[in-house]
Scaffold this motif. Structure first.
Motif, PDB file in Angstrom:
ATOM      1  N   SER A 120       1.038  -1.172   0.047  1.00 52.51           N
ATOM      2  CA  SER A 120      -0.495  -0.069  -0.307  1.00 52.51           C
ATOM      3  C   SER A 120       0.890   0.646   0.714  1.00 52.51           C
ATOM      4  O   SER A 120       0.635   2.368  -0.576  1.00 52.51           O
ATOM      5  CB  SER A 120      -1.172   0.608   1.003  1.00 52.51           C
ATOM      6  OG  SER A 120      -0.295  -0.316   2.361  1.00 52.51           O
ATOM      7  N   GLU A 152      -2.620   7.143   4.228  1.00 54.90           N
ATOM      8  CA  GLU A 152      -2.834   5.696   5.130  1.00 54.90           C
ATOM      9  C   GLU A 152      -3.709   5.622   5.921  1.00 54.90           C
ATOM     10  O   GLU A 152      -4.164   4.583   6.540  1.00 54.90           O
ATOM     11  CB  GLU A 152      -1.619   4.930   5.731  1.00 54.90           C
ATOM     12  CG  GLU A 152      -0.530   4.763   3.831  1.00 54.90           C
ATOM     13  CD  GLU A 152       0.024   2.884   4.251  1.00 54.90           C
ATOM     14  OE1 GLU A 152       0.159   2.323   3.086  1.00 54.90           O
ATOM     15  OE2 GLU A 152       1.042   3.353   5.568  1.00 54.90           O
ATOM     16  N   ASP A 164       5.511   3.106   7.288  1.00 52.62           N
ATOM     17  CA  ASP A 164       6.293   1.879   5.620  1.00 52.62           C
ATOM     18  C   ASP A 164       6.288   3.452   4.669  1.00 52.62           C
ATOM     19  O   ASP A 164       6.738   3.291   3.830  1.00 52.62           O
ATOM     20  CB  ASP A 164       4.584   1.645   5.399  1.00 52.62           C
ATOM     21  CG  ASP A 164       4.567   0.920   6.542  1.00 52.62           C
ATOM     22  OD1 ASP A 164       4.897   0.291   7.442  1.00 52.62           O
ATOM     23  OD2 ASP A 164       3.374   0.014   5.558  1.00 52.62           O
TER      24      ASP A 164
END
Ligand SMILES: Nc1ncnc2c1ncn2[C@@H]1O[C@H](COP(=O)(O)OP(=O)(O)O)[C@@H](O)[C@H]1O
Ligand SMILES: C[C@@](O)(CCOP(=O)(O)O)CC(=O)O
Ligand SMILES: [Mg+2]
Length: 328
Positions: A120, A152, A164
């Motif tokens: 993602s 996110e 991330d």
């Protein structure tokens, strides 16, 4: 066509706890998502991705202004699948001041979806980079990472860390604690990844940990203890003490397991790696199903995982020094 790529990542330590302000150390790996973007002359978003399939259907959909795709699967699955790119483009419209910008978006990726390798974040970072450039706007790496984080955060119902997205934007090994994100030095680590072919729903897994943490003080203590492991891990990384790193990864997996985010196939890959002589092994990312990361300078873990029923793929993880990359 404007194209960018961005890498996936593994967590050496600290996933989940990082959502509550503990530190985490993810490392970018040489598995990338490539996103091509072509501006349209209307406000429609169309996404093409051969890797995105729901219950065996490949999805091609028109986002935002065109509503939901016409396919016969549960709406929550569709929302989860579309959410990241939809929200990334919403961020692009906001940051460029072009609320009616429409795009053809084509995604190709080497990163399995929902498996803990940060597909993602890689897709979001590459999509925001390509789409802003397509509109003539150059974001700094810090701005790009921030927009990707906001994406996110929105998709994961207000529960996400910067780990991330920062790691994917900058590459390398990073340390993230709240909004403090920085590059760190890491020795070349003998990382092996095992993949069970499955996936976990990041939003749902994060929500589950939050619930446990709210309900039980010992779950809150468990999250805090993961933070302690990360701090010890930083020292071991700085000392190049690979055996200590392995022990700490084992401990980190145990605590993630206590928080309910491991699973039978993840545990079985972790144990196969340990029995093969790995210095340590743990799940990576949100958990549920997907990938483990093991530390083994010998070929033994790779061989053991290759023959383990339930392990679909195994590969060494090369650290990616480069984060987002402009392709065209
Ligand atoms: N190749 C791809 N094409 C389209 N969307 C993708 C692709 N890879 C990832 N995504 C998006 O990312 C989601 C998976 O992210 P997530 O559940 O956080 O798992 P992870 O980041 O561990 O891979 C997918 O449901 C989809 O929305
Ligand atoms: C569980 C979490 O710490 C990491 C999720 O990683 P992934 O999406 O499973 O690759 C959530 C987050 O940091 O936003
Ligand atoms: Mg993710």
């Amino acid at each position: 066509m404007t194209r960018s790529s961005a890498p996936g990542k593994v967590y050496l330590f600290g996933e989940h706890a990082v959502v509550y302000g503990e530190p985490a150390v993810p490392c970018a790996i040489e598995r990338r998502a490539r996103v091509g973007v072509e501006p349209r002359d209307d406000a429609t978003l169309r996404v093409h991705s051969d890797d995105l399939s729901l219950d065996g259907f490949t999805v091609e959909y028109a986002g935002s202004t065109d509503g939901k795709p016409d396919i016969d699967v549960a709406e929550s699955l569709v929302d989860a699948a579309m959410g990241y790119v939809d929200e990334a483009i919403a961020q692009v419209r906001e940051v460029t001041g072009e609320p009616d910008a429409g795009f053809e978006v084509t995604i190709e990726s080497d990163i399995p979806l929902g498996a803990g390798l940060g597909s993602s974040a890689a897709v979001v970072v590459a999509a925001i980079d390509a789409a802003t450039r397509a509109l003539g706007v150059e974001l700094s790496t810090a701005e790009l990472a921030e927009r990707a984080y906001q994406t996110e955060l929105a998709v994961q119902d207000g529960q996400a860390s910067r780990a991330d997205t920062f790691c994917s934007a900058t590459g390398g090994a990073v340390r993230v604690e709240g909004s403090d994100c920085r590059a760190i030095d890491a020795p070349d680590l003998p990382l092996v990844i095992g993949f069970d072919g499955g996936a976990g729903d990041t939003g749902a897994l994060v929500a589950g940990v939050r619930q446990l943490r709210d309900e039980y003080s010992f779950a809150a203590d468990t999250v805090a203890s993961i933070g302690d492991i990360v701090r010890q891990g930083e020292t071991a990384l700085a000392d190049g003490d690979v055996a200590e790193l392995g022990r700490l990864m084992d401990f980190n997996h145990g605590l993630l397991s206590a928080l309910g985010v491991s699973g039978r196939s993840l545990d079985s890959m972790v144990w196969a790696a340990r029995e093969a002589g790995a210095l340590g092994a743990k799940l990576t990312g949100a958990g549920g199903g997907g990938c483990i990361v093991a530390l083994d300078p010998t070929p033994e873990t790779e061989t053991a995982l290759r023959y383990l029923p339930g392990c679909e793929d195994v590969f060494p993880a090369e650290l990616a020094d480069e984060g987002v990359r402009q392709l065209e």
